[in-house]
Design a protein around this motif. Structure first.
Motif, mmCIF file in Angstrom:
data_model
loop_
_atom_site.group_PDB
_atom_site.id
_atom_site.type_symbol
_atom_site.label_atom_id
_atom_site.label_comp_id
_atom_site.label_asym_id
_atom_site.label_seq_id
_atom_site.Cartn_x
_atom_site.Cartn_y
_atom_site.Cartn_z
ATOM 1 N N ILE A 17 -5.855 5.031 -11.433
ATOM 2 C CA ILE A 17 -6.280 4.582 -10.102
ATOM 3 C C ILE A 17 -5.522 3.321 -9.693
ATOM 4 O O ILE A 17 -5.030 3.207 -8.566
ATOM 5 C CB ILE A 17 -7.800 4.337 -10.078
ATOM 6 N N GLY A 18 -5.422 2.369 -10.628
ATOM 7 C CA GLY A 18 -4.736 1.125 -10.339
ATOM 8 C C GLY A 18 -3.271 1.335 -9.996
ATOM 9 O O GLY A 18 -2.734 0.702 -9.082
ATOM 10 N N TYR A 19 -2.631 2.270 -10.716
ATOM 11 C CA TYR A 19 -1.217 2.549 -10.440
ATOM 12 C C TYR A 19 -1.044 3.110 -9.039
ATOM 13 O O TYR A 19 -0.137 2.692 -8.306
ATOM 14 C CB TYR A 19 -0.653 3.525 -11.469
ATOM 15 N N PHE A 20 -1.888 4.059 -8.646
ATOM 16 C CA PHE A 20 -1.746 4.666 -7.320
ATOM 17 C C PHE A 20 -2.081 3.668 -6.206
ATOM 18 O O PHE A 20 -1.460 3.702 -5.136
ATOM 19 C CB PHE A 20 -2.606 5.921 -7.212
ATOM 20 N N ILE A 21 -3.051 2.790 -6.449
ATOM 21 C CA ILE A 21 -3.325 1.738 -5.468
ATOM 22 C C ILE A 21 -2.092 0.867 -5.284
ATOM 23 O O ILE A 21 -1.678 0.564 -4.160
ATOM 24 C CB ILE A 21 -4.532 0.878 -5.908
ATOM 25 N N PHE A 22 -1.495 0.471 -6.398
ATOM 26 C CA PHE A 22 -0.275 -0.344 -6.343
ATOM 27 C C PHE A 22 0.859 0.410 -5.668
ATOM 28 O O PHE A 22 1.598 -0.152 -4.852
ATOM 29 C CB PHE A 22 0.128 -0.752 -7.764
ATOM 30 N N PHE A 23 1.013 1.690 -5.984
ATOM 31 C CA PHE A 23 2.105 2.503 -5.427
ATOM 32 C C PHE A 23 2.015 2.560 -3.905
ATOM 33 O O PHE A 23 3.004 2.314 -3.199
ATOM 34 C CB PHE A 23 2.052 3.913 -6.014
ATOM 35 N N PHE A 24 0.837 2.874 -3.388
ATOM 36 C CA PHE A 24 0.690 2.988 -1.935
ATOM 37 C C PHE A 24 0.719 1.620 -1.253
ATOM 38 O O PHE A 24 1.202 1.503 -0.118
ATOM 39 C CB PHE A 24 -0.601 3.737 -1.591
ATOM 40 N N PHE A 25 0.234 0.600 -1.938
ATOM 41 C CA PHE A 25 0.350 -0.761 -1.393
ATOM 42 C C PHE A 25 1.821 -1.130 -1.235
ATOM 43 O O PHE A 25 2.223 -1.714 -0.214
ATOM 44 C CB PHE A 25 -0.347 -1.759 -2.311
ATOM 45 N N THR A 26 2.634 -0.784 -2.230
ATOM 46 C CA THR A 26 4.065 -1.079 -2.180
ATOM 47 C C THR A 26 4.730 -0.337 -1.038
ATOM 48 O O THR A 26 5.591 -0.893 -0.336
ATOM 49 C CB THR A 26 4.734 -0.692 -3.516
ATOM 50 N N TYR A 27 4.334 0.915 -0.838
ATOM 51 C CA TYR A 27 4.892 1.694 0.274
ATOM 52 C C TYR A 27 4.597 1.010 1.615
ATOM 53 O O TYR A 27 5.490 0.819 2.439
ATOM 54 C CB TYR A 27 4.328 3.111 0.272
ATOM 55 N N PHE A 28 3.338 0.653 1.839
ATOM 56 C CA PHE A 28 2.957 0.063 3.120
ATOM 57 C C PHE A 28 3.555 -1.341 3.294
ATOM 58 O O PHE A 28 3.862 -1.740 4.418
ATOM 59 C CB PHE A 28 1.441 0.017 3.252
ATOM 60 N N LEU A 29 3.714 -2.073 2.195
ATOM 61 C CA LEU A 29 4.336 -3.391 2.288
ATOM 62 C C LEU A 29 5.784 -3.264 2.770
ATOM 63 O O LEU A 29 6.213 -3.991 3.680
ATOM 64 C CB LEU A 29 4.309 -4.091 0.927
ATOM 65 N N HIS A 30 6.530 -2.331 2.201
ATOM 66 C CA HIS A 30 7.918 -2.143 2.616
ATOM 67 C C HIS A 30 8.015 -1.525 4.018
ATOM 68 O O HIS A 30 8.956 -1.817 4.760
ATOM 69 C CB HIS A 30 8.661 -1.271 1.596
ATOM 70 N N PHE A 31 7.043 -0.689 4.363
ATOM 71 C CA PHE A 31 7.011 -0.139 5.720
ATOM 72 C C PHE A 31 6.803 -1.265 6.734
ATOM 73 O O PHE A 31 7.458 -1.302 7.784
ATOM 74 C CB PHE A 31 5.896 0.897 5.845
ATOM 75 N N PHE A 32 5.906 -2.188 6.417
ATOM 76 C CA PHE A 32 5.660 -3.335 7.296
ATOM 77 C C PHE A 32 6.919 -4.176 7.443
ATOM 78 O O PHE A 32 7.269 -4.614 8.559
ATOM 79 C CB PHE A 32 4.518 -4.180 6.723
ATOM 80 N N ILE A 33 7.633 -4.427 6.347
ATOM 81 C CA ILE A 33 8.872 -5.210 6.381
ATOM 82 C C ILE A 33 9.932 -4.489 7.206
ATOM 83 O O ILE A 33 10.668 -5.106 7.988
ATOM 84 C CB ILE A 33 9.376 -5.475 4.948
ATOM 85 N N TYR A 34 10.006 -3.171 7.041
ATOM 86 C CA TYR A 34 10.952 -2.351 7.807
ATOM 87 C C TYR A 34 10.689 -2.473 9.309
ATOM 88 O O TYR A 34 11.597 -2.703 10.110
ATOM 89 C CB TYR A 34 10.834 -0.911 7.336
ATOM 90 N N ARG A 35 9.421 -2.329 9.699
ATOM 91 C CA ARG A 35 9.062 -2.425 11.114
ATOM 92 C C ARG A 35 9.310 -3.839 11.642
ATOM 93 O O ARG A 35 9.751 -4.020 12.784
ATOM 94 C CB ARG A 35 7.590 -2.054 11.300
#
Length: 313
Positions: A17-35
């Protein structure tokens, strides 16, 4: 079922669970930086999901590496998408004009490969901004985790399974960031090809020497704080230690300053992080900073125009 790592006993389901939370958090963090990058440069976004899927298909090794370091994978993917996200009519020479009217300055753009110089400049400018935003975003996220630990917000009212989840997230994030940092700085130092007159070749961004040194220092602080969080949570949660977090931060800074000796209190798992932290710090200090101090910066003609128009990034 428990996953036992010397002194750590955390339920395997919490690791997943912790890994997937981190994985999706990382995705959204980079998406925010991209935008944020596109907004700063006033560029419209392309079909993001299609572009990411295209690059994953082209680089299947990236998927395997992405499992270990989602930070590296998403940073790579978004930078590739940014590279493709450019106006193919940006250079007016493509419209059969003799000069490009770049910010009221007439410039003769040379064609290099498939792109004109001005288009390459815009590509490097986007990469530079994305890298700087990413560096700051990662440091800010780590700083929030640090404040969380300094004020001991988890001691009284947060259940143990949540603390275990936080430990998993911090461990996976730390290892992911370490891989990204080592690869990124190593690649930045050694990847530019050397010309016959012993000068460095083209780099992939417009980052200047002061930018690269700033990035290295920020990453150095971030890594130190991340490992301090791990040492602190391991001691307080699994050893019952009441040691103040500030002491753990000081210890972590001593490790980042190449303190290679192991305290007797450290367990095998903590020794592993000790070695990884020293290796990461050596990469940043010896490889990156030593090389960047010798870089001679020059502005290209487009950067000079940006500077004169207060549009320099």
């Amino acid at each position: 079922m428990y996953l036992e790592l010397t002194i750590i006993k955390i339920n395997l389901s919490l690791w997943i669970i912790g890994y997937f939370i981190f994985f999706f958090f990382t995705y959204f963090l980079h998406f925010f930086i991209y935008r944020l990058t596109l907004k700063k440069l006033e560029v419209k976004s392309i079909h993001l999901e299609k572009s990411i899927f295209k690059y994953l298909l082209k680089n299947k090794k990236l998927i395997i590496l992405g499992i270990i370091s989602p930070d590296y994978m998403f940073a790579y993917l978004y930078k590739e998408v940014l590279d493709d996200n450019y106006d193919k009519d940006f250079c007016e020479i493509r419209k059969k004009k003799y000069y490009h009217d770049y910010k009221a300055q007439k410039i003769k753009c040379e064609l290099i490969g498939e792109r004109y110089e001005c288009e390459i400049h815009e590509k490097k400018k986007k990469r530079k901004l994305f890298i700087i935003y990413s560096n700051w975003a990662n440091l800010i996220v780590t700083s929030y985790f640090t404040l969380f630990a300094i004020f001991n917000l988890y001691e009284d009212f947060i259940p143990k399974y949540f603390i275990d989840l936080v430990i998993v997230i911090i461990i996976t994030r730390t290892l992911s960031r370490v891989i990204e940092i080592i690869y990124a700085f190593y690649n930045d130092v050694v990847s530019p090809s050397m010309s016959s007159n012993l000068e460095f070749g083209e780099r992939t961004s417009n980052l200047k020497r002061w930018n690269r040194i700033s990035l290295a220092i920020h990453s150095y602080v971030e890594v130190t704080l991340l490992f301090a969080l791990i040492y602190h949570l391991l001691k307080t949660t699994f050893e019952g230690s009441n040691e103040e977090y500030i002491n753990t931060i000081l210890y972590s800074f001593s490790v980042s300053a190449f303190n290679v000796s192991f305290p007797e209190s450290l367990y095998t798992f903590e020794n592993f992080f000790h070695v990884v932290q020293i290796g990461t710090s050596m990469t940043l200090v010896i490889l990156a900073l030593a090389s960047y101090l010798g870089i001679q910066d020059e502005m290209n003609k487009y950067e000079k125009i940006d500077w004169n128009n207060n549009k320099y990034i």
